[in-house]
Scaffold this active site. Sequence first.
Site, PDB file in Angstrom:
ATOM      1  N   CYS A 188       0.833  -1.219   0.000  1.00  0.00           N
ATOM      2  CA  CYS A 188       0.000   0.000   0.000  1.00  0.00           C
ATOM      3  C   CYS A 188       0.869   1.272   0.000  1.00  0.00           C
ATOM      4  O   CYS A 188       1.674   1.478   0.907  1.00  0.00           O
ATOM      5  CB  CYS A 188      -0.913  -0.001   1.227  1.00  0.00           C
ATOM      6  SG  CYS A 188      -1.835   1.542   1.379  1.00  0.00           S
ATOM      7  N   LYS A 245      -9.794  -9.157   6.159  1.00  0.00           N
ATOM      8  CA  LYS A 245      -9.429  -8.229   7.242  1.00  0.00           C
ATOM      9  C   LYS A 245      -9.804  -8.825   8.596  1.00  0.00           C
ATOM     10  O   LYS A 245     -10.955  -9.235   8.788  1.00  0.00           O
ATOM     11  CB  LYS A 245     -10.163  -6.897   7.055  1.00  0.00           C
ATOM     12  CG  LYS A 245      -9.794  -6.165   5.781  1.00  0.00           C
ATOM     13  CD  LYS A 245     -10.678  -4.936   5.585  1.00  0.00           C
ATOM     14  CE  LYS A 245     -10.429  -4.300   4.231  1.00  0.00           C
ATOM     15  NZ  LYS A 245     -11.442  -3.330   3.831  1.00  0.00           N
ATOM     16  N   VAL A 295      -6.105   0.697   5.489  1.00  0.00           N
ATOM     17  CA  VAL A 295      -4.787   0.983   6.035  1.00  0.00           C
ATOM     18  C   VAL A 295      -4.269   2.242   5.328  1.00  0.00           C
ATOM     19  O   VAL A 295      -4.697   2.517   4.208  1.00  0.00           O
ATOM     20  CB  VAL A 295      -3.810  -0.208   5.804  1.00  0.00           C
ATOM     21  CG1 VAL A 295      -4.212  -1.398   6.634  1.00  0.00           C
ATOM     22  CG2 VAL A 295      -3.686  -0.575   4.329  1.00  0.00           C
ATOM     23  N   GLU A 331      -6.410   7.652   7.993  1.00  0.00           N
ATOM     24  CA  GLU A 331      -6.188   8.617   6.902  1.00  0.00           C
ATOM     25  C   GLU A 331      -4.732   9.126   6.948  1.00  0.00           C
ATOM     26  O   GLU A 331      -4.316   9.792   7.898  1.00  0.00           O
ATOM     27  CB  GLU A 331      -7.173   9.799   6.942  1.00  0.00           C
ATOM     28  CG  GLU A 331      -8.588   9.427   6.533  1.00  0.00           C
ATOM     29  CD  GLU A 331      -8.711   9.024   5.069  1.00  0.00           C
ATOM     30  OE1 GLU A 331      -7.888   9.456   4.236  1.00  0.00           O
ATOM     31  OE2 GLU A 331      -9.640   8.249   4.754  1.00  0.00           O
ATOM     32  N   SER A 332      -4.003   8.813   5.875  1.00  0.00           N
ATOM     33  CA  SER A 332      -2.571   9.118   5.863  1.00  0.00           C
ATOM     34  C   SER A 332      -2.264  10.618   6.013  1.00  0.00           C
ATOM     35  O   SER A 332      -1.276  10.988   6.647  1.00  0.00           O
ATOM     36  CB  SER A 332      -1.920   8.557   4.599  1.00  0.00           C
ATOM     37  OG  SER A 332      -2.612   8.988   3.458  1.00  0.00           O
TER      38      SER A 332
HETATM   39  N1  LIG Z   1      -7.517   7.991   1.975  1.00  0.00           N
HETATM   40  C1  LIG Z   1      -6.862   6.838   2.583  1.00  0.00           C
HETATM   41  C2  LIG Z   1      -6.649   5.793   1.504  1.00  0.00           C
HETATM   42  C3  LIG Z   1      -6.060   4.492   2.073  1.00  0.00           C
HETATM   43  C4  LIG Z   1      -6.272   3.319   1.119  1.00  0.00           C
HETATM   44  O1  LIG Z   1      -6.854   3.468   0.020  1.00  0.00           O
HETATM   45  N2  LIG Z   1      -5.821   2.142   1.563  1.00  0.00           N
HETATM   46  C5  LIG Z   1      -6.093   0.941   0.800  1.00  0.00           C
HETATM   47  C6  LIG Z   1      -4.825   0.095   0.598  1.00  0.00           C
HETATM   48  S1  LIG Z   1      -3.633   0.945  -0.391  1.00  0.00           S
HETATM   49  C7  LIG Z   1      -7.044   0.068   1.602  1.00  0.00           C
HETATM   50  O2  LIG Z   1      -6.949  -0.033   2.805  1.00  0.00           O
HETATM   51  N3  LIG Z   1      -7.952  -0.609   0.883  1.00  0.00           N
HETATM   52  C8  LIG Z   1      -8.877  -1.529   1.481  1.00  0.00           C
HETATM   53  C9  LIG Z   1     -10.298  -1.071   1.371  1.00  0.00           C
HETATM   54  O3  LIG Z   1     -10.553   0.049   0.845  1.00  0.00           O
HETATM   55  O4  LIG Z   1     -11.171  -1.815   1.808  1.00  0.00           O
HETATM   56  C10 LIG Z   1      -5.555   7.288   3.241  1.00  0.00           C
HETATM   57  O5  LIG Z   1      -4.996   8.301   2.792  1.00  0.00           O
HETATM   58  O6  LIG Z   1      -5.124   6.678   4.226  1.00  0.00           O
END
Ligand SMILES: N[C@@H](CCC(=O)N[C@@H](CS)C(=O)NCC(=O)O)C(=O)O
Length: 236
Positions: free
Chosen positions: A10, A37, A50, A63-64
């Site tokens: 990720c 998960k 994540v 949220e990053s």
């Molecule tokens: N806006 C979120 C995006 C995080 C994101 O898209 N994570 C993906 C992995 S790269 C995730 O957890 N996907 C699983 C899902 O959406 O169920 C951030 O900035 O943290």
Amino acid sequence: MIRIISFKICPFVQRVTALLEAKQVPYQIDFISLSDKPDWFLELSPTGQVPVLVTEGGTPLFESDAIAEYLDEVAAPLQPDLTPEQRALNRAWSYQASKHYLVQCSTMQSADSAVFGERVTKLNAAFAKAEKQLGNGPFFAGETLGNVDMAWLPLLHRAAIVADHSGHDMLADYPKVKAWQRALQATGIPQKSVSDDFHDRFTDFYLAERTWLGRGANVNEAPSATEVKQSGGCCG
Ligand SMILES: N[C@@H](CCC(=O)N[C@@H](CS)C(=O)NCC(=O)O)C(=O)O
């Protein structure tokens, strides 16, 4: 100690772990599968995504962008003494990277050169903006590594792996971005911010036979006639 919940490939997680590495903040990391998960993760994460950072006090942050801002409040900033305007500009330039993480993911998953060509256009626009903004380097703000560098690091690290593996360099037309990529690679942070098996996990997913990049990015290849599963998303 800070705890990070991660999925190995990720880019949003890598932005956070890169920042932790750059700030030399110790952390422990737990990897989960996004296709299965665990319940404990779903209880921690309101979005089911994540990265999650669990603070030393036990609060799960998500949220990053919010996590990056939190880290600047609890650990010394990489660039001290910035004005509010400079910090706002840094957040804006960081966003120019993070809003393209999913674009890069879907571009890398393209099944043939036609689809790749369509998807890479948006990514190229981001690299062109950075090319215009970059000075003499080696980093975004010059000599000092900063938050903007850590936000762009996942895009540039992944572009380097793609170029090594497929021969297709997404940065070929952007010499300043290319030099920036080299400078970031030389810090060792790209490697430290991912798991030991990242390279294999990444190439197995994005550079497999089913993708145009995985087959060597041959421009003369006929478009794929077979139905290829393309989520177009990130990390599966
Ligand atoms: N806006 C979120 C995006 C995080 C994101 O898209 N994570 C993906 C992995 S790269 C995730 O957890 N996907 C699983 C899902 O959406 O169920 C951030 O900035 O943290």
